[in-house]
Design a protein around this motif. Structure first.
Motif, PDB file in Angstrom:
ATOM      1  N   GLY A 133      41.693 -11.389  -7.564  1.00 28.68           N
ATOM      2  CA  GLY A 133      41.604 -10.831  -8.904  1.00 28.68           C
ATOM      3  C   GLY A 133      42.608  -9.735  -9.118  1.00 28.68           C
ATOM      4  O   GLY A 133      43.517  -9.537  -8.326  1.00 28.68           O
ATOM      5  N   PRO A 134      42.461  -8.976 -10.220  1.00 26.57           N
ATOM      6  CA  PRO A 134      43.413  -7.936 -10.545  1.00 26.57           C
ATOM      7  C   PRO A 134      43.442  -6.844  -9.490  1.00 26.57           C
ATOM      8  O   PRO A 134      42.435  -6.524  -8.875  1.00 26.57           O
ATOM      9  N   THR A 135      44.614  -6.283  -9.282  1.00 29.60           N
ATOM     10  CA  THR A 135      44.791  -5.259  -8.271  1.00 29.60           C
ATOM     11  C   THR A 135      43.990  -4.013  -8.608  1.00 29.60           C
ATOM     12  O   THR A 135      44.143  -3.449  -9.683  1.00 29.60           O
ATOM     13  N   PRO A 136      43.113  -3.534  -7.695  1.00 31.95           N
ATOM     14  CA  PRO A 136      42.338  -2.325  -7.939  1.00 31.95           C
ATOM     15  C   PRO A 136      43.169  -1.094  -7.615  1.00 31.95           C
ATOM     16  O   PRO A 136      42.915  -0.374  -6.659  1.00 31.95           O
ATOM     17  N   ASP A 156      45.254  -0.543 -13.817  1.00 30.23           N
ATOM     18  CA  ASP A 156      46.045  -1.580 -14.464  1.00 30.23           C
ATOM     19  C   ASP A 156      45.312  -2.076 -15.714  1.00 30.23           C
ATOM     20  O   ASP A 156      44.153  -1.735 -15.958  1.00 30.23           O
ATOM     21  N   ARG A 157      45.982  -2.887 -16.518  1.00 29.31           N
ATOM     22  CA  ARG A 157      45.429  -3.301 -17.810  1.00 29.31           C
ATOM     23  C   ARG A 157      44.127  -4.079 -17.653  1.00 29.31           C
ATOM     24  O   ARG A 157      43.191  -3.905 -18.439  1.00 29.31           O
ATOM     25  N   LEU A 158      44.073  -4.962 -16.658  1.00 29.26           N
ATOM     26  CA  LEU A 158      42.870  -5.780 -16.496  1.00 29.26           C
ATOM     27  C   LEU A 158      41.667  -4.929 -16.101  1.00 29.26           C
ATOM     28  O   LEU A 158      40.544  -5.186 -16.541  1.00 29.26           O
ATOM     29  N   GLN A 159      41.897  -3.910 -15.286  1.00 26.86           N
ATOM     30  CA  GLN A 159      40.798  -3.006 -14.940  1.00 26.86           C
ATOM     31  C   GLN A 159      40.295  -2.273 -16.177  1.00 26.86           C
ATOM     32  O   GLN A 159      39.088  -2.129 -16.383  1.00 26.86           O
ATOM     33  N   ILE A 160      41.225  -1.793 -16.994  1.00 29.17           N
ATOM     34  CA  ILE A 160      40.826  -1.072 -18.206  1.00 29.17           C
ATOM     35  C   ILE A 160      40.069  -2.000 -19.149  1.00 29.17           C
ATOM     36  O   ILE A 160      39.053  -1.615 -19.745  1.00 29.17           O
ATOM     37  N   LEU A 161      40.532  -3.240 -19.275  1.00 29.08           N
ATOM     38  CA  LEU A 161      39.811  -4.208 -20.109  1.00 29.08           C
ATOM     39  C   LEU A 161      38.387  -4.405 -19.602  1.00 29.08           C
ATOM     40  O   LEU A 161      37.424  -4.411 -20.377  1.00 29.08           O
ATOM     41  N   LEU A 214      36.514  -2.396 -17.782  1.00 25.72           N
ATOM     42  CA  LEU A 214      35.666  -1.208 -17.796  1.00 25.72           C
ATOM     43  C   LEU A 214      35.469  -0.608 -19.183  1.00 25.72           C
ATOM     44  O   LEU A 214      34.493   0.107 -19.409  1.00 25.72           O
ATOM     45  N   VAL A 215      36.374  -0.890 -20.115  1.00 29.99           N
ATOM     46  CA  VAL A 215      36.249  -0.333 -21.467  1.00 29.99           C
ATOM     47  C   VAL A 215      35.814  -1.400 -22.464  1.00 29.99           C
ATOM     48  O   VAL A 215      34.903  -1.187 -23.264  1.00 29.99           O
ATOM     49  N   TRP A 216      36.437  -2.569 -22.403  1.00 30.34           N
ATOM     50  CA  TRP A 216      36.082  -3.648 -23.328  1.00 30.34           C
ATOM     51  C   TRP A 216      34.910  -4.484 -22.809  1.00 30.34           C
ATOM     52  O   TRP A 216      34.161  -5.047 -23.576  1.00 30.34           O
ATOM     53  N   GLY A 217      34.779  -4.578 -21.477  1.00 31.35           N
ATOM     54  CA  GLY A 217      33.717  -5.390 -20.886  1.00 31.35           C
ATOM     55  C   GLY A 217      34.280  -6.670 -20.306  1.00 31.35           C
ATOM     56  O   GLY A 217      35.221  -7.264 -20.837  1.00 31.35           O
ATOM     57  N   GLU A 218      33.689  -7.105 -19.190  1.00 32.82           N
ATOM     58  CA  GLU A 218      34.210  -8.259 -18.465  1.00 32.82           C
ATOM     59  C   GLU A 218      34.139  -9.557 -19.265  1.00 32.82           C
ATOM     60  O   GLU A 218      34.906 -10.476 -19.046  1.00 32.82           O
ATOM     61  N   ASP A 219      33.190  -9.646 -20.190  1.00 28.35           N
ATOM     62  CA  ASP A 219      32.999 -10.893 -20.929  1.00 28.35           C
ATOM     63  C   ASP A 219      33.806 -10.939 -22.219  1.00 28.35           C
ATOM     64  O   ASP A 219      33.677 -11.875 -23.002  1.00 28.35           O
ATOM     65  N   THR A 220      34.617  -9.920 -22.473  1.00 31.94           N
ATOM     66  CA  THR A 220      35.423  -9.883 -23.687  1.00 31.94           C
ATOM     67  C   THR A 220      36.737 -10.607 -23.445  1.00 31.94           C
ATOM     68  O   THR A 220      37.434 -10.339 -22.470  1.00 31.94           O
ATOM     69  N   HIS A 221      37.068 -11.531 -24.330  1.00 31.62           N
ATOM     70  CA  HIS A 221      38.279 -12.329 -24.152  1.00 31.62           C
ATOM     71  C   HIS A 221      39.363 -11.809 -25.092  1.00 31.62           C
ATOM     72  O   HIS A 221      39.508 -12.262 -26.223  1.00 31.62           O
ATOM     73  N   VAL A 222      40.102 -10.821 -24.617  1.00 34.32           N
ATOM     74  CA  VAL A 222      41.223 -10.268 -25.370  1.00 34.32           C
ATOM     75  C   VAL A 222      42.429 -10.205 -24.449  1.00 34.32           C
ATOM     76  O   VAL A 222      42.297 -10.204 -23.225  1.00 34.32           O
TER      77      VAL A 222
END
Length: 248
Positions: free
Chosen positions: A10-13, A191-196, A198-206
């Motif tokens: 998955g995305p780099t932590p 990174d962007r995927l981590q922010i998505l 933790l802020v948008w939620g894992e189930d959000t498709h953006v």
């Protein structure tokens, strides 16, 4: 061999630091390799005393802790982590043998967050590491102070108000959540995927670039010069970091 090397999952932590405490050199090396492949920075210790010294020098974001250690036991290491005011919230994953069920129960009672039993799958361990770190980040947000103040920035979380140099700023809900995330997690690269996640939620498709758009908007609100930001910094090729010193 009961452990396997696994593909990147998955995305780099970015910026996450894991301490492995394991006296079996083969297991230690394989865990180190796979965690580094996942993007973690890794330090290692072969005994409990060395582990505590390394925690003192550089507190990790998570500890993978074998219970059967020479000298200071894994249970004692766990106990000392939980008793120390600066270390008590560091997540701990215990590594145990099937015959150590009683110790496993004691470890959980001492405050360990999870455990894996030998023989175990590295893929499963990587999944548990990621899940625990996500929960820890969420818990950190919930422990946020009601008001954050640093330099020219003041954020009232209860009132959903932001002031910059005494001037009230009108932020969208997502901009406010992004600012909350940054002030609660300063000085770490995300990174962007981590922010998505933790802020948008894992189930959000953006799209990941959505993060860039919101960060540009947030910079316009809180930076003295959004063309030359000093608080919300871009780490080229990686992601973003919130530097509190840029608010002074």
């Amino acid at each position: 061999m009961f452990l396997e090397q696994v593909a990147f999952l998955g995305p780099t932590p970015t910026g996450r630091h894991v301490l492995i405490v394991e006296d079996d050199p083969d297991i230690l090396e394989l865990l180190r390799f796979n965690l580094q492949q996942e993007g973690f920075s890794v330090s290692t210790a072969a005994d409990g005393a060395t582990a505590l010294e390394k925690v003192k020098r550089r507190p990790p974001d998570l500890v993978v802790l074998d219970l059967a250690l020479p000298g200071l036991s894994g249970l004692e290491v766990c106990r000392r982590l939980r008793e120390h005011p600066d270390w008590r919230r560091i997540p701990v994953i215990m590594v145990t043998a099937k015959a150590e069920e009683a110790d496993r129960v004691v470890g959980l009672e001492l405050g360990a967050d999870d455990y894996v039993t030998k023989p175990f799958s590295v893929r499963e361990l990587m999944a548990r590491v990621r899940a625990i770190l996500r929960r820890a980040a969420a818990a950190q947000q919930q422990r946020a102070p009601e008001v954050y103040e640093r330099g020219r920035l003041r954020v009232d979380f209860d009132r959903h108000e932001v002031f910059v140099a005494g001037e009230k700023k009108e932020l969208s809900r997502k901009e406010f959540e992004l600012l909350r995330f940054f002030v609660q997690n300063p000085n770490r690269v995300w990174d962007r995927l981590q922010i998505l996640d933790l802020v948008w939620g894992e189930d959000t498709h953006v799209e990941p670039r959505t993060v860039d758009v919101h960060i540009r908007r947030l910079r316009r609100q809180i930076e003295a010069d959004d063309g030359h930001p000093r608080a919300i910094l871009t780490v080229r090729g990686v992601g973003y970091k919130f530097d509190e010193r840029g608010l002074d």
